[in-house]
Design an enzyme around this catalytic site. Structure first.
Site, PDB file in Angstrom:
ATOM      1  N   GLU A 163       0.803  -1.224   0.000  1.00  0.00           N
ATOM      2  CA  GLU A 163       0.000   0.000   0.000  1.00  0.00           C
ATOM      3  C   GLU A 163       0.841   1.280   0.000  1.00  0.00           C
ATOM      4  O   GLU A 163       0.787   2.065   0.962  1.00  0.00           O
ATOM      5  CB  GLU A 163      -0.957   0.007   1.199  1.00  0.00           C
ATOM      6  CG  GLU A 163      -1.863  -1.213   1.263  1.00  0.00           C
ATOM      7  CD  GLU A 163      -2.926  -1.115   2.354  1.00  0.00           C
ATOM      8  OE1 GLU A 163      -2.858  -0.182   3.180  1.00  0.00           O
ATOM      9  OE2 GLU A 163      -3.839  -1.951   2.362  1.00  0.00           O
ATOM     10  N   GLU A 351      -5.034  -8.889   1.030  1.00  0.00           N
ATOM     11  CA  GLU A 351      -5.695  -8.583   2.302  1.00  0.00           C
ATOM     12  C   GLU A 351      -7.182  -8.393   2.058  1.00  0.00           C
ATOM     13  O   GLU A 351      -7.582  -7.687   1.136  1.00  0.00           O
ATOM     14  CB  GLU A 351      -5.182  -7.278   2.939  1.00  0.00           C
ATOM     15  CG  GLU A 351      -3.808  -7.343   3.524  1.00  0.00           C
ATOM     16  CD  GLU A 351      -3.375  -6.024   4.151  1.00  0.00           C
ATOM     17  OE1 GLU A 351      -4.243  -5.224   4.567  1.00  0.00           O
ATOM     18  OE2 GLU A 351      -2.155  -5.793   4.188  1.00  0.00           O
TER      19      GLU A 351
HETATM   20  C1  FCB Z   1      -4.280  -2.224   5.624  1.00  0.00           C
HETATM   21  C2  FCB Z   1      -2.885  -2.533   6.121  1.00  0.00           C
HETATM   22  C3  FCB Z   1      -2.827  -3.617   7.151  1.00  0.00           C
HETATM   23  C4  FCB Z   1      -3.990  -3.551   8.112  1.00  0.00           C
HETATM   24  C5  FCB Z   1      -5.301  -3.419   7.375  1.00  0.00           C
HETATM   25  C6  FCB Z   1      -6.526  -3.385   8.263  1.00  0.00           C
HETATM   26  O1  FCB Z   1      -4.305  -0.927   5.162  1.00  0.00           O
HETATM   27  O2  FCB Z   1      -2.078  -2.944   5.040  1.00  0.00           O
HETATM   28  O3  FCB Z   1      -1.585  -3.543   7.783  1.00  0.00           O
HETATM   29  O4  FCB Z   1      -3.802  -2.560   9.033  1.00  0.00           O
HETATM   30  O5  FCB Z   1      -5.284  -2.289   6.574  1.00  0.00           O
END
Ligand code: FCB
Length: 453
Positions: A163, A351
């Site tokens: 990110e 994620e």
């Molecule tokens: C993302 C991050 C991760 C976590 C999630 C909820 O932005 O990459 O580390 O905090 O959100």
């Protein structure tokens, strides 16, 4: 039951600063997140990652939990300050922990997927300007070379950055993440240098002839218009450039969405970081794109907003503890859009998950909302696959509750509950439900969570 393709990768994800603890052990130097979290007022309740989940000492127990869960891959990050703890010092032994972890994973049939940078920049590099300084690109390249040569044999999957939008915008522009600066000019430079360092690392990986896959992870947000007015449609375009295309276009098309930079010139003072040849480096071909998806955005035109002329509206779906709208169709829309605009690039969802206010009752955590969240998002991913989408795997965020950045330990994203007093791990209902999904390689109904244990 709807099945996923054979070999579909099921995993879980974490990040070093959020789980490891042991912040002064094994020769680790301080990172910008140590400095930030130790500064009063930056993190809720003054929480920090000094101990976190103590994963550094408990990694074997944690791998056992993963093995029982049945995942085929585990995404974790390497803490850069364990390897380059202070100026002029390379500490290869700082990688011993990751060698042990990767070996333990492989012995248990779990493929390591390593994020090289998940926001814990060595503090000494920040002291020299951090991502605002072009020299940091070279520091990242040096770090990459150490990682590839030391861990290249053990790690089949590499993610250069997690990110970069958050690392640059939230860290240098909005200031809610480390290093906590509020300076748009620096944020814009930081974003470019993060991308450039990614490209350099990919080139290096190819040059070394390593045989794994390498890619990058972006936080991508599908944007929807509040109304059908053309002004709102234009607002969607602007927000999309800011949130998504700023990173996607250079990576896949070797160009920036120039209209975005013109639009924000008045706050950045001009975007001057790009040197000839940079975009070719950034656009080095990738083996995959990592996608982090949590929610969508709904926007309307608002001339009073100085940056992009945009106002955010809440969507009508239910909300998680982060106050993020639950919107699984957004994942399907996002994946379809990536395919349409950027080619059928291999994608991993690196994620996806949700925070809820979990409670332990009689040794059990009944997190039905998390199960429903995951089930609906798996369903959206399955729809994309059915249409021929090139989705390779899915990493649930997160294996266990952890340090949620500026929110400290107040937001629980884990499928395993962590008792922060005893550091005991308690698998939640969602863990047992996910175990069934993996075993069946298919969409086990959310209702079976009750009986999945
Ligand atoms: C993302 C991050 C991760 C976590 C999630 C909820 O932005 O990459 O580390 O905090 O959100």
């Amino acid at each position: 039951m709807r099945k996923f393709p054979e070999g579909f990768v099921w995993g879980t994800a974490t990040a070093s600063y959020q789980i490891e603890g042991a912040w002064r052990e094994g020769g680790r130097g301080p990172s910008i997140w140590d400095t930030f979290s130790h500064t009063p007022g930056k993190v809720l309740h003054g929480h920090n990652g000094d101990i976190a989940c103590d994963h550094y000492h408990r990694y074997q127990d944690d791998v056992r939990l993963m093995k029982d869960l049945g995942i085929s891959s585990y995404r974790f990050s390497v803490a850069w300050p364990r390897v380059m703890p202070e100026k002029g010092r390379v500490w290869v032994k700082g990688l011993d922990f990751y060698k042990r972890l990767a070996t333990e994973l492989l012995e248990n049939g779990i493929r390591p997927a390593v994020t090289m940078y998940h926001w814990d920049l060595p503090q000494w590099i920040e002291d020299e300007g951090g991502w605002n300084n072009r020299d940091t690109v070279s520091r990242f390249e040096e770090y990459s070379e150490i990682l590839f040569s030391e861990l290249g044999d053990l790690v089949p999957m590499w993610i250069t950055h997690n990110e970069p939008w958050c690392a640059s915008i939230l860290g240098y522009g909005v200031g809610v993440h480390a290093p906590g600066l509020k300076d748009w000019r620096r944020a814009y430079r930081a974003a470019h240098h993060l991308l450039l360092s990614h490209g350099r690392a990919v080139r290096l990986y190819r040059a070394l002839g390593l045989r794994g896959e390498i890619g990058i992870t972006l936080n991508l947000t599908p944007i929807y218009a509040a109304t059908e007015n053309p002004e709102d449609a234009a607002a969607v375009e602007r927000q999309d450039m800011f949130q998504n295309r700023w990173f996607l276009d250079p990576l896949f098309k070797a160009q920036y969405p120039e209209a975005l930079f013109r639009r924000v010139d008045h706050v950045t003072g001009g975007f001057d970081a790009v040197k000839p040849g940079d975009l070719d480096v950034i656009a080095a071909p990738l083996d995959f794109l990592g996608v982090n998806y949590y929610t969508r955005a709904v926007v309307a035109d608002d001339p009073s907003d100085p940056l992009l002329g945009i106002r955010h509206l809440p969507g009508e779906g239910p909300r998680t503890e982060m106050d993020w709208e639950v919107y699984p169709d957004g994942l399907y829309d996002l994946l379809s859009r990536l395919r349409r605009d950027y080619g059928n690039v291999p994608i991993y969802i690196t994620e996806n998950g949700a925070a809820y206010d979990d409670r332990v009752e009689n040794g059990r955590v009944r997190d039905a909302e998390r199960v429903a969240y995951l089930a609906s998002h798996f369903e959206a991913a399955h729809r994309f696959l059915e249409e021929g989408g090139n989705l390779r795997g899915y990493y649930v965020w997160s294996l266990m509750d952890n340090f949620e950045w500026a929110f400290g330990y107040t937001k629980r994203f884990g499928i395993v509950y962590v008792d922060y007093d005893t550091l005991a791990r308690i698998p939640k209902d969602s863990y047992f439900w996910y175990q069934r999904v993996i075993r069946e390689n298919g969409l086990v109904p959310a209702e079976t969570a009750e009986t999945a244990r």
